[in-house]
Design a protein around this motif. Structure first.
Motif, PDB file in Angstrom:
ATOM      1  N   LEU A 151      27.359  36.493  27.724  1.00  0.00           N
ATOM      2  CA  LEU A 151      28.155  37.720  27.794  1.00  0.00           C
ATOM      3  C   LEU A 151      29.626  37.363  27.608  1.00  0.00           C
ATOM      4  O   LEU A 151      30.203  36.624  28.420  1.00  0.00           O
ATOM      5  CB  LEU A 151      27.926  38.390  29.146  1.00  0.00           C
ATOM      6  CG  LEU A 151      28.341  39.834  29.339  1.00  0.00           C
ATOM      7  CD1 LEU A 151      27.745  40.748  28.264  1.00  0.00           C
ATOM      8  CD2 LEU A 151      27.908  40.317  30.729  1.00  0.00           C
ATOM      9  N   ILE A 152      30.210  37.866  26.524  1.00  0.00           N
ATOM     10  CA  ILE A 152      31.615  37.594  26.220  1.00  0.00           C
ATOM     11  C   ILE A 152      32.502  38.581  26.986  1.00  0.00           C
ATOM     12  O   ILE A 152      32.299  39.801  26.919  1.00  0.00           O
ATOM     13  CB  ILE A 152      31.888  37.727  24.704  1.00  0.00           C
ATOM     14  CG1 ILE A 152      30.984  36.788  23.898  1.00  0.00           C
ATOM     15  CG2 ILE A 152      33.363  37.475  24.406  1.00  0.00           C
ATOM     16  CD1 ILE A 152      31.193  35.324  24.176  1.00  0.00           C
ATOM     17  N   GLN A 153      33.470  38.051  27.704  1.00  0.00           N
ATOM     18  CA  GLN A 153      34.348  38.895  28.513  1.00  0.00           C
ATOM     19  C   GLN A 153      35.557  39.372  27.719  1.00  0.00           C
ATOM     20  O   GLN A 153      36.130  38.612  26.928  1.00  0.00           O
ATOM     21  CB  GLN A 153      34.819  38.135  29.758  1.00  0.00           C
ATOM     22  CG  GLN A 153      33.698  37.668  30.666  1.00  0.00           C
ATOM     23  CD  GLN A 153      32.906  38.816  31.300  1.00  0.00           C
ATOM     24  OE1 GLN A 153      33.415  39.946  31.414  1.00  0.00           O
ATOM     25  NE2 GLN A 153      31.681  38.549  31.709  1.00  0.00           N
ATOM     26  N   LEU A 154      35.929  40.617  27.944  1.00  0.00           N
ATOM     27  CA  LEU A 154      37.123  41.192  27.341  1.00  0.00           C
ATOM     28  C   LEU A 154      38.211  41.350  28.387  1.00  0.00           C
ATOM     29  O   LEU A 154      37.933  41.726  29.529  1.00  0.00           O
ATOM     30  CB  LEU A 154      36.837  42.564  26.732  1.00  0.00           C
ATOM     31  CG  LEU A 154      35.901  42.635  25.537  1.00  0.00           C
ATOM     32  CD1 LEU A 154      34.529  43.142  25.978  1.00  0.00           C
ATOM     33  CD2 LEU A 154      36.466  43.546  24.465  1.00  0.00           C
ATOM     34  N   VAL A 155      39.444  41.072  27.982  1.00  0.00           N
ATOM     35  CA  VAL A 155      40.597  41.378  28.820  1.00  0.00           C
ATOM     36  C   VAL A 155      41.619  42.111  27.960  1.00  0.00           C
ATOM     37  O   VAL A 155      41.599  42.015  26.738  1.00  0.00           O
ATOM     38  CB  VAL A 155      41.236  40.110  29.440  1.00  0.00           C
ATOM     39  CG1 VAL A 155      40.253  39.412  30.365  1.00  0.00           C
ATOM     40  CG2 VAL A 155      41.725  39.159  28.361  1.00  0.00           C
ATOM     41  N   SER A 156      42.507  42.828  28.617  1.00  0.00           N
ATOM     42  CA  SER A 156      43.520  43.599  27.897  1.00  0.00           C
ATOM     43  C   SER A 156      44.872  43.413  28.582  1.00  0.00           C
ATOM     44  O   SER A 156      44.945  42.819  29.668  1.00  0.00           O
ATOM     45  CB  SER A 156      43.149  45.084  27.886  1.00  0.00           C
ATOM     46  OG  SER A 156      43.410  45.664  29.155  1.00  0.00           O
ATOM     47  N   PRO A 157      45.942  43.943  27.989  1.00  0.00           N
ATOM     48  CA  PRO A 157      47.258  43.790  28.614  1.00  0.00           C
ATOM     49  C   PRO A 157      47.360  44.390  30.010  1.00  0.00           C
ATOM     50  O   PRO A 157      48.286  44.046  30.756  1.00  0.00           O
ATOM     51  CB  PRO A 157      48.188  44.537  27.631  1.00  0.00           C
ATOM     52  CG  PRO A 157      47.513  44.376  26.310  1.00  0.00           C
ATOM     53  CD  PRO A 157      46.045  44.502  26.614  1.00  0.00           C
ATOM     54  N   VAL A 158      46.431  45.274  30.384  1.00  0.00           N
ATOM     55  CA  VAL A 158      46.493  45.859  31.728  1.00  0.00           C
ATOM     56  C   VAL A 158      45.567  45.156  32.713  1.00  0.00           C
ATOM     57  O   VAL A 158      45.492  45.543  33.873  1.00  0.00           O
ATOM     58  CB  VAL A 158      46.171  47.375  31.694  1.00  0.00           C
ATOM     59  CG1 VAL A 158      47.219  48.112  30.885  1.00  0.00           C
ATOM     60  CG2 VAL A 158      44.780  47.647  31.160  1.00  0.00           C
ATOM     61  N   SER A 159      44.856  44.117  32.256  1.00  0.00           N
ATOM     62  CA  SER A 159      43.958  43.390  33.161  1.00  0.00           C
ATOM     63  C   SER A 159      44.739  42.637  34.239  1.00  0.00           C
ATOM     64  O   SER A 159      44.339  42.561  35.394  1.00  0.00           O
ATOM     65  CB  SER A 159      43.082  42.409  32.372  1.00  0.00           C
ATOM     66  OG  SER A 159      42.251  43.080  31.456  1.00  0.00           O
TER      67      SER A 159
END
Length: 261
Positions: A151-159
């Motif tokens: 499972l590939i994890q996603l992060v964003s600028p608001v993480s």
């Protein structure tokens, strides 16, 4: 260690960046999808994200939404994509393939059955934009039981403060969303993109990939010393459509991007 991790380990040894593309399964048809995957492997693409068409792709912009709709109209479904995956593996395709999909499709198929089929069909990873980190336990348990796709994890600028927690046990690579909103917003990266990517790089034990809005290697020039690779989605879909899914055009774009990267 699965195919994703093996490929990224090779790239690190060779001091090279990863080039990852996104394409929608079922376009121009299933045979065309197979041909495009094989062509990209020959052209040097490192990993392919294969989009599983869904009626409400909330993370995707107009280009991928339209591609998903067209594929659904052609009768594409998860069962057919699994069959196609088995065929390309039997044909000798070795490159890592990640399913980019939405969680309802997995629930409808059945979590345990889905995990087992990923293992059987040679699916290496999963990206599920609408499955929050806190809700991943059921799927992760099923995948671990089958020693199936990671499972590939996603992060964003608001993480922000959640990044370390999200990446603590992450595998493969971390998918860094470069902007707020949906895919396909060419070049409109978050205003604090450098500091955001730097923070991710500090806490990540795995390669850091950047996606959303990338068209050419020049787009990521300011971040090249931070990230470990780039993901191209909407632009690649648009290029395929404009060239009527021409294999030669796809190979030339992939070969050129990988070379310049």
């Amino acid at each position: 260690m699965n195919r994703i991790e093996e490929r990224l380990k090779e790239l690190k040894t060779e001091n090279k960046k990863a080039f990852i593309t996104y394409m929608t399964a079922g376009l121009p048809d299933m045979e065309g999808t197979k041909a495009l995957i094989k062509a990209q492997e020959e052209a040097g693409t490192d990993i392919i994200e294969l989009g599983i068409p869904f009626s409400d792709p909330v993370a995707d912009g107009p280009v991928i939404q339209d591609a998903s709709y067209k594929s659904i109209c052609k009768g594409t479904n998860l069962r057919k994509v699994f069959q196609m995956m088995e065929e390309i593996r039997n044909d000798g395709v070795k490159m890592p393939v990640i399913f980019m999909m939405y969680y309802n499709t997995i629930l409808h198929y059945g979590i345990e059955a889905f995990a087992a089929k990923c293992k059987e069909a040679g699916v290496d990873g999963l990206i599920i934009p609408d499955l929050p980190f806190e809700e991943q336990e059921d799927l992760q348990t099923a995948l671990d039981k089958e020693d199936a796709a990671i499972l590939i994890q996603l992060v964003s600028p608001v993480s922000k403060d959640r990044i370390a927690k999200i990446l603590e046990h992450a595998r493969g690579f971390v998918y860094c969303v470069s902007s707020m909103g949906v895919t396909g917003q060419a070049g409109t990266f978050h205003k604090e993109i450098i500091s955001y990517l730097t923070n991710v790089k500090k806490v990540s034990k795995i390669p850091v990939m950047m996606g959303f809005g990338i068209r050419t290697p020049k787009d990521i020039e300011p971040m090249k010393d931070i990230i470990d690779g780039a993901i191209v989605g909407s632009h690649f879909i648009r290029l395929l459509e404009e060239n009527n899914y021409d294999i030669k055009a796809a190979k030339e774009y992939c070969r050129s991007f990988k070379r310049d990267l």
